[in-house]
Enzyme design. Structure first.
Site, PDB file in Angstrom:
ATOM      1  N   ASP A  16       0.825  -1.217   0.000  1.00 35.40           N
ATOM      2  CA  ASP A  16       0.000   0.000   0.000  1.00 35.40           C
ATOM      3  C   ASP A  16       0.858   1.266   0.000  1.00 35.40           C
ATOM      4  OD1 ASP A  16      -2.331   1.432  -0.035  1.00 35.40           O
ATOM      5  OD2 ASP A  16      -2.804   1.149   2.092  1.00 35.40           O
ATOM      6  N   ASN A  18       1.317   3.448  -2.920  1.00 33.58           N
ATOM      7  CA  ASN A  18       1.864   3.884  -4.219  1.00 33.58           C
ATOM      8  C   ASN A  18       1.380   5.279  -4.611  1.00 33.58           C
ATOM      9  OD1 ASN A  18       2.882   1.334  -4.327  1.00 33.58           O
ATOM     10  ND2 ASN A  18       1.554   0.604  -5.976  1.00 33.58           N
ATOM     11  N   GLY A  19       0.083   5.504  -4.418  1.00 27.64           N
ATOM     12  CA  GLY A  19      -0.515   6.783  -4.817  1.00 27.64           C
ATOM     13  C   GLY A  19       0.089   7.939  -4.041  1.00 27.64           C
ATOM     14  N   TRP A  21       2.919   8.024  -2.524  1.00 28.98           N
ATOM     15  CA  TRP A  21       4.337   8.148  -2.869  1.00 28.98           C
ATOM     16  C   TRP A  21       4.486   9.053  -4.105  1.00 28.98           C
ATOM     17  CZ3 TRP A  21       7.594   7.101  -6.954  1.00 28.98           C
ATOM     18  CH2 TRP A  21       8.959   7.011  -6.679  1.00 28.98           C
ATOM     19  N   HIS A  33       2.625   3.368  -8.942  1.00 31.87           N
ATOM     20  CA  HIS A  33       2.398   1.945  -9.207  1.00 31.87           C
ATOM     21  C   HIS A  33       3.592   1.354  -9.953  1.00 31.87           C
ATOM     22  CE1 HIS A  33      -1.540   2.369  -7.599  1.00 31.87           C
ATOM     23  NE2 HIS A  33      -2.069   2.992  -8.634  1.00 31.87           N
ATOM     24  N   SER A  61      -7.512  -5.330  -5.095  1.00 28.90           N
ATOM     25  CA  SER A  61      -8.615  -5.925  -4.337  1.00 28.90           C
ATOM     26  C   SER A  61      -9.926  -5.829  -5.111  1.00 28.90           C
ATOM     27  CB  SER A  61      -8.772  -5.205  -2.992  1.00 28.90           C
ATOM     28  OG  SER A  61      -9.304  -3.915  -3.180  1.00 28.90           O
ATOM     29  N   TRP A  65     -11.777  -2.209  -7.840  1.00 28.65           N
ATOM     30  CA  TRP A  65     -12.522  -2.011  -9.097  1.00 28.65           C
ATOM     31  C   TRP A  65     -13.300  -0.693  -9.056  1.00 28.65           C
ATOM     32  CZ3 TRP A  65     -11.205  -4.545 -13.227  1.00 28.65           C
ATOM     33  CH2 TRP A  65     -10.757  -5.866 -13.151  1.00 28.65           C
ATOM     34  N   ARG A  67     -12.155   2.168  -8.240  1.00 24.75           N
ATOM     35  CA  ARG A  67     -11.288   3.331  -8.517  1.00 24.75           C
ATOM     36  C   ARG A  67     -11.606   3.885  -9.897  1.00 24.75           C
ATOM     37  NH1 ARG A  67      -5.381   2.558  -5.760  1.00 24.75           N
ATOM     38  NH2 ARG A  67      -6.180   1.956  -3.711  1.00 24.75           N
ATOM     39  N   LEU A 127      10.382 -20.765  -5.112  1.00 27.99           N
ATOM     40  CA  LEU A 127       9.481 -19.794  -4.481  1.00 27.99           C
ATOM     41  C   LEU A 127       8.143 -19.793  -5.211  1.00 27.99           C
ATOM     42  CD1 LEU A 127       9.181 -17.167  -2.542  1.00 27.99           C
ATOM     43  CD2 LEU A 127       9.588 -15.902  -4.643  1.00 27.99           C
ATOM     44  N   SER A 201      -8.161  -4.692   5.106  1.00 26.92           N
ATOM     45  CA  SER A 201      -8.771  -4.333   3.812  1.00 26.92           C
ATOM     46  C   SER A 201      -9.224  -5.549   2.992  1.00 26.92           C
ATOM     47  CB  SER A 201      -7.807  -3.476   2.987  1.00 26.92           C
ATOM     48  OG  SER A 201      -7.545  -2.262   3.646  1.00 26.92           O
TER      49      SER A 201
HETATM   50  C1  IPE Z   1      -5.414  -2.611  -0.094  1.00 28.16           C
HETATM   51  O1  IPE Z   1      -5.078  -1.286  -0.342  1.00 28.16           O
HETATM   52  C2  IPE Z   1      -5.431  -3.403  -1.347  1.00 28.16           C
HETATM   53  C3  IPE Z   1      -4.141  -3.597  -2.011  1.00 28.16           C
HETATM   54  C4  IPE Z   1      -2.976  -3.235  -1.545  1.00 28.16           C
HETATM   55  C5  IPE Z   1      -4.216  -4.256  -3.276  1.00 28.16           C
HETATM   56  P1  IPE Z   1      -6.190  -0.152  -0.480  1.00 28.16           P
HETATM   57  O2  IPE Z   1      -5.457   1.124  -0.679  1.00 28.16           O
HETATM   58  O3  IPE Z   1      -7.169  -0.531  -1.500  1.00 28.16           O
HETATM   59  O4  IPE Z   1      -6.877  -0.230   0.944  1.00 28.16           O
HETATM   60  P2  IPE Z   1      -7.764   0.838   1.735  1.00 28.16           P
HETATM   61  O5  IPE Z   1      -8.802   1.343   0.789  1.00 28.16           O
HETATM   62  O6  IPE Z   1      -6.844   1.943   2.185  1.00 28.16           O
HETATM   63  O7  IPE Z   1      -8.309   0.079   2.887  1.00 28.16           O
HETATM   64  C1  IPE Z   2      -1.468   0.297  -3.387  1.00 35.36           C
HETATM   65  O1  IPE Z   2      -1.283   1.668  -3.416  1.00 35.36           O
HETATM   66  C2  IPE Z   2      -1.789  -0.286  -4.750  1.00 35.36           C
HETATM   67  C3  IPE Z   2      -3.192  -0.690  -4.911  1.00 35.36           C
HETATM   68  C4  IPE Z   2      -4.093  -0.726  -3.988  1.00 35.36           C
HETATM   69  C5  IPE Z   2      -3.589  -1.081  -6.242  1.00 35.36           C
HETATM   70  P1  IPE Z   2      -2.492   2.689  -3.427  1.00 35.36           P
HETATM   71  O2  IPE Z   2      -2.856   2.944  -4.846  1.00 35.36           O
HETATM   72  O3  IPE Z   2      -3.582   2.222  -2.560  1.00 35.36           O
HETATM   73  O4  IPE Z   2      -1.797   3.980  -2.812  1.00 35.36           O
HETATM   74  P2  IPE Z   2      -2.403   4.958  -1.742  1.00 35.36           P
HETATM   75  O5  IPE Z   2      -2.857   4.138  -0.582  1.00 35.36           O
HETATM   76  O6  IPE Z   2      -3.538   5.683  -2.396  1.00 35.36           O
HETATM   77  O7  IPE Z   2      -1.267   5.858  -1.384  1.00 35.36           O
HETATM   78 MG    MG Z   3      -4.026   2.471  -0.594  1.00 35.67          MG
END
Ligand code: IPE
Ligand code: IPE
Ligand code: MG
Length: 246
Positions: A16, A18-19, A21, A33, A61, A65, A67, A127, A201
């Site tokens: 979790d 990436n966004g 960051w 990502h 997750s 979908w 998003r 692995l 989550s």
């Molecule tokens: C959890 O991250 C799912 C994945 C890392 C694939 P999210 O960013 O979707 O989780 P929430 O919405 O903060 O709980």
């Molecule tokens: C995790 O990073 C990747 C996925 C859930 C696909 P996020 O995209 O949730 O990044 P944040 O949580 O918004 O920073």
């Molecule tokens: Mg997230």
């Protein structure tokens, strides 16, 4: 020196942050990502070095979908590209590539790429790299129960159990586990979540009943070998009691 005398057999990671960051750098979320994919590469390599046998990564997750379509599409393209780029590496390094989740929502092209890579790498035993894609823990339990019931009654009521006869056999833990999409994979010993969030989550709900949790503020694109080692060090200090008295 790092403490790594107790290596978990199965490590699961909720990747979790990436966004955030990317946003911190004034860039599009997709940039995060892409950088996150580099962390995957580093962690896979390190997992092999450390003798970890199963590495489960929550990549997308069921709820993801929801998003914006643009981000969903970018994530799916990145997945497709990563699989095709990395397949030779999987073959060279004894990695068995597996994907778990609701395939019905994936594109035909992605499904084919996944199937091909899974078949090609199936004999590998160094692995198991398990990507959870279009996955949720509740989905997994529901599909397990639904398949169990279907096997019991058969699609047209002609299974091993008849609709009209007697009481329904009790579903036990071992049987339910055997119907989960993770059947045959030992439960995670360690679950890591990056980015400071302290929640599951909707990841593996049933399978993490006795898993050790490790939360870190580090955002996923910054989670590399040093961070991975810190999580392994923390795990090695845990006392797993499983409800018993030691
Ligand atoms: C959890 O991250 C799912 C994945 C890392 C694939 P999210 O960013 O979707 O989780 P929430 O919405 O903060 O709980
Ligand atoms: C995790 O990073 C990747 C996925 C859930 C696909 P996020 O995209 O949730 O990044 P944040 O949580 O918004 O920073
Ligand atoms: Mg997230």
């Amino acid at each position: 020196m790092a403490i790594d005398n107790r290596i978990p057999r199965h490590v699961a990671i909720i990747m979790d942050g990436n966004g955030r960051w990317a946003e911190k750098r004034g860039r599009e979320r997709v940039y995060g990502h892409k950088e996150g994919a580099e962390s995957v590469r580093a962690c896979v390599k390190y997992a092999i070095e450390k003798g970890i046998r199963y590495l489960s990564l929550f990549a997308f997750s069921e709820e993801n979908w929801n998003r914006p379509q643009e981000e969903v599409e970018a994530l799916m393209s990145l997945m497709l590209k990563s699989i095709s780029d990395e397949t030779p590496l999987f073959l060279q390094n004894g990695i068995r590539f597996r994907v778990i989740g609701d395939f019905s929502r994936l594109s035909e092209k992605l499904r084919r790429e996944i199937d091909d890579c899974m078949k090609l790498t199936e004999p590998n035993t160094t692995l198991d790299l398990i990507i959870f894609l279009s996955y949720s823990g509740k989905w997994d339990i529901l599909q397990a129960v639904n398949r169990y019931v279907a096997d019991l009654y058969g699609k047209d009521g002609g299974g091993s159990f008849s609709r009209s006869g007697g009481s329904v056999p009790q579903l036990d833990a071992r049987t339910l586990s055997s119907y989960l999409s993770t059947a045959g994979i030992p439960d995670p010993d360690l679950l890591i979540r990056t980015s400071g969030e302290q929640r599951i989550s909707n990841f593996m709900l049933w399978q993490t009943a006795y898993t050790e949790y490790y939360f870190t503020e580090i955002l996923w694109p910054d989670f590399r070998t040093t961070e991975f080692q810190l999580a392994l060090d923390a795990f090695s200090q845990r006392d797993r009691r499983y409800g018993k008295v030691k």
